[in-house]
Design a protein around this motif. Structure first.
Motif, PDB file in Angstrom:
ATOM      1  N   ARG A 144      31.469  18.254  14.765  1.00 21.08           N
ATOM      2  CA  ARG A 144      30.013  18.288  14.639  1.00 21.08           C
ATOM      3  C   ARG A 144      29.565  19.503  13.828  1.00 21.08           C
ATOM      4  NH1 ARG A 144      28.663  13.230  14.998  1.00 21.08           N
ATOM      5  NH2 ARG A 144      26.954  12.762  16.381  1.00 21.08           N
ATOM      6  N   GLY A 145      30.158  20.661  14.149  1.00 25.34           N
ATOM      7  CA  GLY A 145      29.804  21.873  13.427  1.00 25.34           C
ATOM      8  C   GLY A 145      30.142  21.780  11.955  1.00 25.34           C
ATOM      9  N   GLY A 146      31.296  21.231  11.644  1.00 25.67           N
ATOM     10  CA  GLY A 146      31.686  21.076  10.243  1.00 25.67           C
ATOM     11  C   GLY A 146      30.687  20.232   9.474  1.00 25.67           C
ATOM     12  N   ARG A 147      30.221  19.174  10.100  1.00 20.70           N
ATOM     13  CA  ARG A 147      29.247  18.287   9.450  1.00 20.70           C
ATOM     14  C   ARG A 147      27.910  18.973   9.230  1.00 20.70           C
ATOM     15  NH1 ARG A 147      27.591  12.451  11.989  1.00 20.70           N
ATOM     16  NH2 ARG A 147      25.402  12.403  11.378  1.00 20.70           N
ATOM     17  N   TYR A 148      27.376  19.596  10.269  1.00 20.90           N
ATOM     18  CA  TYR A 148      26.042  20.183  10.154  1.00 20.90           C
ATOM     19  C   TYR A 148      26.034  21.442   9.290  1.00 20.90           C
ATOM     20  CZ  TYR A 148      24.803  16.875  13.815  1.00 20.90           C
ATOM     21  OH  TYR A 148      24.593  15.726  14.537  1.00 20.90           O
ATOM     22  N   PHE A 149      27.092  22.232   9.344  1.00 23.96           N
ATOM     23  CA  PHE A 149      27.151  23.415   8.481  1.00 23.96           C
ATOM     24  C   PHE A 149      27.308  23.000   7.019  1.00 23.96           C
ATOM     25  CE2 PHE A 149      27.688  25.760  12.374  1.00 23.96           C
ATOM     26  CZ  PHE A 149      27.151  27.008  12.082  1.00 23.96           C
ATOM     27  N   LEU A 150      28.050  21.921   6.775  1.00 24.01           N
ATOM     28  CA  LEU A 150      28.166  21.397   5.416  1.00 24.01           C
ATOM     29  C   LEU A 150      26.805  20.973   4.893  1.00 24.01           C
ATOM     30  CD1 LEU A 150      29.774  20.284   2.959  1.00 24.01           C
ATOM     31  CD2 LEU A 150      30.062  18.155   4.262  1.00 24.01           C
ATOM     32  N   GLU A 151      26.036  20.280   5.702  1.00 19.87           N
ATOM     33  CA  GLU A 151      24.712  19.821   5.289  1.00 19.87           C
ATOM     34  C   GLU A 151      23.755  20.986   5.082  1.00 19.87           C
ATOM     35  OE1 GLU A 151      24.931  15.477   7.558  1.00 19.87           O
ATOM     36  OE2 GLU A 151      23.658  17.064   8.358  1.00 19.87           O
ATOM     37  N   ALA A 152      23.855  21.997   5.940  1.00 26.47           N
ATOM     38  CA  ALA A 152      22.988  23.164   5.791  1.00 26.47           C
ATOM     39  C   ALA A 152      23.292  23.893   4.478  1.00 26.47           C
ATOM     40  CB  ALA A 152      23.177  24.113   6.973  1.00 26.47           C
ATOM     41  N   LEU A 153      24.562  24.055   4.169  1.00 25.08           N
ATOM     42  CA  LEU A 153      24.946  24.711   2.917  1.00 25.08           C
ATOM     43  C   LEU A 153      24.523  23.874   1.715  1.00 25.08           C
ATOM     44  CD1 LEU A 153      28.506  26.017   3.880  1.00 25.08           C
ATOM     45  CD2 LEU A 153      26.422  27.371   3.568  1.00 25.08           C
ATOM     46  N   LEU A 154      24.637  22.561   1.847  1.00 22.73           N
ATOM     47  CA  LEU A 154      24.205  21.667   0.777  1.00 22.73           C
ATOM     48  C   LEU A 154      22.706  21.807   0.528  1.00 22.73           C
ATOM     49  CD1 LEU A 154      25.145  19.305  -1.090  1.00 22.73           C
ATOM     50  CD2 LEU A 154      24.425  17.746   0.729  1.00 22.73           C
ATOM     51  N   ALA A 155      21.943  21.911   1.606  1.00 24.90           N
ATOM     52  CA  ALA A 155      20.491  22.066   1.481  1.00 24.90           C
ATOM     53  C   ALA A 155      20.139  23.370   0.779  1.00 24.90           C
ATOM     54  CB  ALA A 155      19.845  22.029   2.868  1.00 24.90           C
ATOM     55  N   VAL A 156      20.856  24.439   1.101  1.00 22.25           N
ATOM     56  CA  VAL A 156      20.597  25.729   0.470  1.00 22.25           C
ATOM     57  C   VAL A 156      20.960  25.676  -1.017  1.00 22.25           C
ATOM     58  CG1 VAL A 156      21.290  28.156   0.391  1.00 22.25           C
ATOM     59  CG2 VAL A 156      20.889  27.037   2.596  1.00 22.25           C
ATOM     60  N   MET A 157      22.078  25.033  -1.337  1.00 19.73           N
ATOM     61  CA  MET A 157      22.531  24.954  -2.724  1.00 19.73           C
ATOM     62  C   MET A 157      21.592  24.118  -3.581  1.00 19.73           C
ATOM     63  SD  MET A 157      26.624  24.466  -2.077  1.00 19.73           S
ATOM     64  CE  MET A 157      26.909  24.014  -3.793  1.00 19.73           C
ATOM     65  N   LEU A 158      21.119  22.997  -3.039  1.00 20.13           N
ATOM     66  CA  LEU A 158      20.270  22.088  -3.818  1.00 20.13           C
ATOM     67  C   LEU A 158      18.800  22.486  -3.785  1.00 20.13           C
ATOM     68  CD1 LEU A 158      21.818  18.612  -2.901  1.00 20.13           C
ATOM     69  CD2 LEU A 158      22.229  20.005  -4.937  1.00 20.13           C
ATOM     70  N   GLY A 159      18.409  23.233  -2.786  1.00 18.81           N
ATOM     71  CA  GLY A 159      17.016  23.644  -2.686  1.00 18.81           C
ATOM     72  C   GLY A 159      16.085  22.464  -2.467  1.00 18.81           C
ATOM     73  N   GLU A 160      14.959  22.468  -3.152  1.00 12.86           N
ATOM     74  CA  GLU A 160      13.950  21.413  -2.971  1.00 12.86           C
ATOM     75  C   GLU A 160      14.493  20.025  -3.276  1.00 12.86           C
ATOM     76  OE1 GLU A 160      10.912  21.385  -1.735  1.00 12.86           O
ATOM     77  OE2 GLU A 160      11.135  23.498  -1.202  1.00 12.86           O
ATOM     78  N   ALA A 161      15.501  19.942  -4.149  1.00 16.47           N
ATOM     79  CA  ALA A 161      16.078  18.633  -4.487  1.00 16.47           C
ATOM     80  C   ALA A 161      16.679  17.961  -3.263  1.00 16.47           C
ATOM     81  CB  ALA A 161      17.136  18.797  -5.578  1.00 16.47           C
ATOM     82  N   ALA A 162      17.097  18.760  -2.274  1.00 15.72           N
ATOM     83  CA  ALA A 162      17.710  18.194  -1.073  1.00 15.72           C
ATOM     84  C   ALA A 162      16.712  17.407  -0.238  1.00 15.72           C
ATOM     85  CB  ALA A 162      18.341  19.308  -0.233  1.00 15.72           C
ATOM     86  N   ARG A 163      15.431  17.728  -0.383  1.00 16.10           N
ATOM     87  CA  ARG A 163      14.405  17.013   0.393  1.00 16.10           C
ATOM     88  C   ARG A 163      14.365  15.533   0.047  1.00 16.10           C
ATOM     89  NH1 ARG A 163      10.552  20.085   3.063  1.00 16.10           N
ATOM     90  NH2 ARG A 163      10.465  22.313   2.544  1.00 16.10           N
ATOM     91  N   SER A 164      14.727  15.201  -1.190  1.00  7.70           N
ATOM     92  CA  SER A 164      14.647  13.810  -1.634  1.00  7.70           C
ATOM     93  C   SER A 164      15.883  12.997  -1.264  1.00  7.70           C
ATOM     94  CB  SER A 164      14.445  13.754  -3.154  1.00  7.70           C
ATOM     95  OG  SER A 164      15.553  14.329  -3.822  1.00  7.70           O
ATOM     96  N   LEU A 165      16.890  13.659  -0.695  1.00 12.18           N
ATOM     97  CA  LEU A 165      18.090  12.935  -0.297  1.00 12.18           C
ATOM     98  C   LEU A 165      17.768  11.967   0.838  1.00 12.18           C
ATOM     99  CD1 LEU A 165      20.831  15.745  -0.273  1.00 12.18           C
ATOM    100  CD2 LEU A 165      20.537  13.926  -1.963  1.00 12.18           C
TER     101      LEU A 165
END
Length: 201
Positions: free
Chosen positions: A144-165
């Motif tokens: 679970r942690g691996g999944r959510y930390f991956l998504e959190a890092l992805l959100a930080v990397m993509l910034g506002e673009a992640a909102r449209s995912l």
């Protein structure tokens, strides 16, 4: 169907507006069939407050693992009927065969993968099949942690673009990573030397 989707969208916005408490609630309640994945609350929160992204991932992990522990307890106390009353016989047989091979890896990979009801059935099965509680918790936190930390890092990397995912796009990314991890696990004996073998003399 459209009214259901609209209802889910409104509910998701509500939980996002609650911030960290809303994320914790969704992560816990999703286990019990709330039709809102924590991923859709975690990503917008991480984009809005990137400095708290890892904290949000930890909160989502804590809520989800706590719910999983409740499922483990249900399986432990309810036994086989706890599985039979919730899932089809075919799915139970598949899970049982996975546990026969490696209960720890089954939980870790299953907790990471975006499979509907996957973590629920695995958590209850862990109690039914008497998986050690420490092994269950460690595998759950890793998955679970691996999944959510991956998504959190992805959100930080993509910034506002992640909102449209969309949910499908987020799950597709997680699915690809899951596949890579699964293949690596299956090929581990080929990649790694047999550590138990005696060294040549």
């Amino acid at each position: 169907m459209q009214s259901l989707l609209d209802s889910i969208e409104v509910s998701t916005s509500f939980f996002i507006s609650l911030g960290a408490p809303g994320l914790l609630a969704v992560a816990f309640l999703e286990f019990f069939m709330l039709p809102i994945p924590p991923d859709l609350v975690l990503v917008p929160l991480a984009v809005a407050n990137p400095e708290f992204a890892l904290l949000y991932a930890a909160i989502a992990t804590a809520g989800s693992v706590a719910a999983g522990l409740a499922g483990y307890t249900i399986g432990k106390k309810g036994g086989r009927p706890a599985l039979d009353s919730r899932f089809t016989g075919k799915r139970i047989q598949q899970v049982e065969s996975y546990f026969d091979r490696s209960g720890f890896a089954t939980i870790a990979i299953g907790a990471f993968a975006p499979i509907p009801e996957g973590y629920e059935i695995l958590s209850i099965a862990s109690g039914v099949f008497d998986l050690d509680i420490r092994s269950y918790l460690l595998a759950s936190v890793l998955g679970r942690g691996g999944r959510y930390f991956l998504e959190a890092l992805l959100a930080v990397m993509l910034g506002e673009a992640a909102r449209s995912l969309t949910e499908v796009e987020i799950y597709s990314i997680v699915g690809v990573v899951t596949l890579v991890v699964l293949v690596a696990y299956l090929l581990r004996n080929w990649w790694l030397p047999d550590l138990s073998a005696s060294p040549p003399r």
